[in-house]
Each structure stands twice: as structure tokens, then as C-alpha cells.
Write a protein that holds these residues in place. Structure first.
Motif, mmCIF file in Angstrom:
data_model
loop_
_atom_site.group_PDB
_atom_site.id
_atom_site.type_symbol
_atom_site.label_atom_id
_atom_site.label_comp_id
_atom_site.label_asym_id
_atom_site.label_seq_id
_atom_site.Cartn_x
_atom_site.Cartn_y
_atom_site.Cartn_z
ATOM 1 N N ARG A 1 -59.778 -52.164 19.116
ATOM 2 C CA ARG A 1 -61.010 -52.875 19.467
ATOM 3 C C ARG A 1 -61.849 -52.069 20.464
ATOM 4 O O ARG A 1 -62.760 -52.609 21.084
ATOM 5 C CB ARG A 1 -60.662 -54.232 20.080
ATOM 6 N N VAL A 2 -61.549 -50.781 20.601
ATOM 7 C CA VAL A 2 -62.168 -49.996 21.662
ATOM 8 C C VAL A 2 -63.676 -49.856 21.460
ATOM 9 O O VAL A 2 -64.458 -49.997 22.403
ATOM 10 C CB VAL A 2 -61.519 -48.599 21.760
ATOM 11 N N HIS A 3 -64.114 -49.603 20.239
ATOM 12 C CA HIS A 3 -65.550 -49.443 19.988
ATOM 13 C C HIS A 3 -66.291 -50.762 20.189
ATOM 14 O O HIS A 3 -67.386 -50.786 20.767
ATOM 15 C CB HIS A 3 -65.764 -48.898 18.574
ATOM 16 N N LYS B 1 -66.660 -51.363 23.869
ATOM 17 C CA LYS B 1 -67.748 -50.586 24.481
ATOM 18 C C LYS B 1 -69.093 -51.283 24.264
ATOM 19 O O LYS B 1 -69.921 -51.353 25.187
ATOM 20 C CB LYS B 1 -67.775 -49.170 23.904
ATOM 21 N N GLN B 2 -69.311 -51.808 23.084
ATOM 22 C CA GLN B 2 -70.544 -52.550 22.823
ATOM 23 C C GLN B 2 -70.625 -53.794 23.699
ATOM 24 O O GLN B 2 -71.688 -54.146 24.225
ATOM 25 C CB GLN B 2 -70.623 -52.933 21.348
ATOM 26 N N HIS C 1 -60.503 -44.872 14.259
ATOM 27 C CA HIS C 1 -61.034 -45.927 15.118
ATOM 28 C C HIS C 1 -60.554 -45.805 16.561
ATOM 29 O O HIS C 1 -60.745 -46.729 17.350
ATOM 30 C CB HIS C 1 -60.624 -47.300 14.576
ATOM 31 N N TRP C 2 -59.948 -44.667 16.892
ATOM 32 C CA TRP C 2 -59.421 -44.477 18.244
ATOM 33 C C TRP C 2 -60.129 -43.286 18.869
ATOM 34 O O TRP C 2 -60.098 -42.188 18.319
ATOM 35 C CB TRP C 2 -57.913 -44.228 18.190
ATOM 36 N N PRO C 3 -60.789 -43.456 19.998
ATOM 37 C CA PRO C 3 -61.555 -42.343 20.580
ATOM 38 C C PRO C 3 -60.650 -41.208 21.046
ATOM 39 O O PRO C 3 -59.492 -41.419 21.417
ATOM 40 C CB PRO C 3 -62.270 -43.004 21.771
ATOM 41 N N GLN D 1 -59.599 -44.121 27.455
ATOM 42 C CA GLN D 1 -60.467 -45.291 27.332
ATOM 43 C C GLN D 1 -61.462 -45.417 28.482
ATOM 44 O O GLN D 1 -62.614 -45.813 28.267
ATOM 45 C CB GLN D 1 -59.622 -46.556 27.212
ATOM 46 N N PHE E 1 -64.292 -43.048 27.756
ATOM 47 C CA PHE E 1 -65.038 -43.480 26.579
ATOM 48 C C PHE E 1 -65.907 -44.688 26.904
ATOM 49 O O PHE E 1 -67.091 -44.746 26.531
ATOM 50 C CB PHE E 1 -64.073 -43.824 25.449
#
Length: 268
Positions: free
Chosen positions: A22-24, A27-28, A57-59, A63, A66
Motif C-alpha cells: 500500500r506504499v504508493h 504516499k498519495q 509495487h514496492w519502491p 519507505q 519514498f
């Protein structure tokens, strides 16, 4: 000077069920909060297994870097270390982070906990920020709170503006009185700091014990899908509170098991 802040346990950037990244989306969500300073817990500095399993899907970055992006500075306090990675607390700030330190307050080998202390240069004042994640057991939380009090007293002037925020796991609200008495701080949902910025000290505490003031009730933040427990807190000194709210709803429940708290403060 006004300051918008948020505290959020981000559950290592994965969903509560299934460990879906759920990292992206996080960020939003942080961008939508428009906070100047974020106090984050369970931030994944590195996780080789999830990075390999969810490569698309993982930067590539840790974290905290990012999530900070180009708009915020980042500080990270590594607490839990394992073969395939580590996680801990982080602070993201639009202001310069003049200094940072991380103190290990783990109470036993199975729960790695820390206190991340950062000093922010705002132009109006140096603000001392402490990111906290306390343990699951009452005895450990009391010892960690004592360590927090000592850390604040030894690392910041007694009249300096400060913010202590994070996941206290203190569902019974047993620690707030001690923090008020020892550090002269107030919990952000205490309506008595809306005008004054501080508690009334020992007199206020004694009045509460005698039943002359209502028992303070921090906001419910856990579980995010149906907030019931009061786990997440923000304690202040040297600020008034213009607004404070818990962000909840279906979209927030998908991001983490905790709901975030967002507040707008004014420096005294």
C-alpha cells in the motif's frame, strides 16, 4: 506561526490482511493531508522479501525517503532488525531537521521500540519532535514512558515548544496524567489547550482526581475500519490547537490498521 501535523502508524506499508503493498497509495494519502510534519510508526526501512515478491509495487527507496519525496526532509529511527530488513519510526518535515537521535527503549527481545527525537528549524522557533511507539504490555509502557520523560527532559529546554506523537498502545489512557505532570504537556483533544496552549498544572490535575473536571478521552483510532481503541496520541507544549480530527472511512481502512490524526497548531 501555524503548523499542520499528522501522526500515523502505517503498518509497514502493507494491508492488514494479506500483506498487500500500500506504499504508493499511502504516499498519495500523505500528500492529501498537506501536513508540514508527519510522525510515522512502523515504517519499513528495508524488506527484501516483500521487495522481491512485489517488485512492481514496492519502491526501491526506504519507505521514509519514498514518502518524503521532494517536499519533505526525512529522519528514520531503526528499531526492529531482522535477516531480511528492518523497520522503525520516521519523521517527515518541510522544515530543516537540524538534528536527530534514536533511543532504544525496548522492554524485551520480542518488541523492539524506540524514541526518535528531531529538532526542527522553523524560522520562528526550534521545535522538538518525538516520534513514539510504545509496547503492548502495561508494565513495559510504564517503563518506556519513564524513559520518554527522561529523554525529553535531558534533550530539550523546559520552555521549548515540543510535540510528542505516535502509537502509545495506551487504550486505558493510563499514561496521560504522568506526562502532563512531568512534562507540562497536553493531549491534543483536550479542549483546555484551545485557548492557553498548556494545561493548568498540578491544580488542574488535582481537580480532575477530585471529579471536578471531565475525564479526558483521546480520539479512537484503532482498528481503522471501525475505530474503537484510543491508541494514537499527540501531546503538545507551547502550542494552541486550531483543529484536530481522525481521518476514517473505507479508503483509510484499506491503507493501515490505524487511522491517522491530523491537526493544525499555532505556536505561542
Amino acid at each position: 506561526m501555524k503548523l499542520r501535523i499528522a501522526t500515523y502508524n502505517i503498518h509497514k506499508g502493507v494491508s492488514s490482511l494479506g500483506n498487500r503493498p500500500r506504499v504508493h497509495a499511502l504516499k498519495q494519502a500523505l500528500t492529501q493531508m498537506e501536513a508540514d510534519v508527519f510522525f510515522l510508526q512502523e515504517v519499513q526501512g528495508r524488506h527484501d522479501l516483500l521487495a522481491a515478491r512485489h517488485a512492481a509495487h514496492w519502491p526501491d527507496q526506504p519507505q521514509h525517503d519514498f514518502l518524503a519525496g521532494d517536499s519533505h526532509h526525512a529522519a528514520y529511527g531503526m528499531n526492529a532488525v531482522y535477516d531480511h530488513g528492518h523497520h522503525g519510526n520516521a519523521l517527515l518535515s518541510r522544515f530543516e531537521i537540524a538534528s536527530q537521535s534514536n533511543q532504544d527503549v525496548s522492554d524485551h527481545a520480542y518488541e523492539a521500540r524506540g524514541i526518535l527525537h528531531c529538532v526542527l528549524k522553523t524560522g520562528s522557533a526550534d521545535i522538538h519532535c518525538y516520534v513514539v511507539h510504545l509496547g503492548l504490555f502495561g508494565g513495559g509502557r510504564r517503563r518506556q514512558t519513564a524513559a520518554l520523560i527522561e529523554a525529553v527532559r535531558s534533550s530539550s529546554p523546559p520552555d521549548a515548544p515540543l510535540i510528542i506523537a505516535g502509537d502509545f498502545n495506551d487504550w486505558g489512557n493510563r499514561l496521560s496524567d504522568l506526562l502532563r505532570m512531568r512534562l507540562n504537556v497536553a493531549e491534543i483533544f483536550d479542549e483546555r489547550i484551545a485557548a492557553t496552549g498548556v494545561m493548568r498544572g498540578v491544580g488542574s490535575y488535582l481537580q480532575q482526581l477530585m471529579g471536578r473536571t471531565p475525564k479526558l478521552k483521546p480520539a479512537r483510532t484503532f482498528p481503522a475500519a471501525f475505530p474503537w481503541l484510543r491508541l494514537d496520541r499527540i501531546y503538545l507544549r507551547g502550542f494552541t490547537v486550531e483543529s484536530a480530527e481522525v481521518l476514517h472511512g473505507a479508503e483509510w481502512a484499506k491503507l493501515s490498521d490505524h487511522a491517522p490524526i491530523v491537526a493544525t497548531l499555532k505556536l505561542l
